[in-house]
Scaffold this active site. Structure first.
Site, PDB file in Angstrom:
ATOM      1  N   HIS A  41     -14.715   7.983  70.296  1.00 32.00           N
ATOM      2  CA  HIS A  41     -15.748   8.158  69.277  1.00 32.00           C
ATOM      3  C   HIS A  41     -15.631   9.379  68.369  1.00 32.00           C
ATOM      4  O   HIS A  41     -16.369   9.457  67.399  1.00 32.00           O
ATOM      5  CB  HIS A  41     -17.125   8.180  69.944  1.00 32.00           C
ATOM      6  N   HIS A 148     -21.385   9.163  76.362  1.00 36.26           N
ATOM      7  CA  HIS A 148     -21.604   7.767  75.956  1.00 36.26           C
ATOM      8  C   HIS A 148     -22.310   7.746  74.606  1.00 36.26           C
ATOM      9  O   HIS A 148     -23.285   8.474  74.406  1.00 36.26           O
ATOM     10  CB  HIS A 148     -22.460   7.051  77.007  1.00 36.26           C
TER      11      HIS A 148
END
Length: 153
Positions: A41, A148
């Protein structure tokens, strides 16, 4: 005489069952959750999805259906971990919303087979919500690190 192929269908079935129970979101060995978060990410300089997704897919050996890259540094994303806790999509209370929106790219799988996965790019400017946990050995020495990407809003 040739090889006995009666067991071959059973072998294929067992391999298929093993592959189907192998979690697609499993963290690759030798990586912490924060390191895997970074690979999936964090992308300070935007890349085209077809190229950017190679680094993710090469760990999992499959074409990930969707992925979001935040165009920011790990350090800046980790600062969200110091903001007030909010409830994550899974019900846990270790999520945090970014203080400001960031540039990001959402990659959506359009076709192909690993390693030749093809993606559509969508550039956006949005807030993010991350789940944060205490660092593991090998992580940056912050009190909490992102592990996350929970949501983009």
């Amino acid at each position: 005489m040739g090889p006995d192929l009666r067991c071959f269908p059973l072998l294929l079935l067992l391999l298929g069952l093993w592959w189907s129970v192998r979690p697609l979101c499993a963290i690759p060995k030798n990586l912490t959750r924060a390191q895997w978060f970074t690979i999936q990410h964090i992308q300070p300089s935007p890349l085209q999805c077809n190229k950017a997704m190679n680094s993710v897919n090469n760990y999992t050996w499959h074409c990930k259906p969707q992925n979001t890259f935040l165009h920011d540094s790990f350090q800046d994303v980790a600062t969200a971990c110091n903001l007030p806790n909010i409830t994550c999509k899974n019900g846990q209370n270790n999520c945090h919303q970014s203080a400001k929106p960031v540039s990001l790219t959402q990659c959506s799988f359009t076709g192909g087979n690993y390693p030749n996965c093809r993606y559509k790019d969508a550039a956006q400017y949005k807030f993010f919500i991350v789940a944060c946990d205490p660092p593991q050995k090998g992580d940056p020495p912050y009190p909490f690190v992102p592990v996350h990407l929970d949501k983009i809003i």
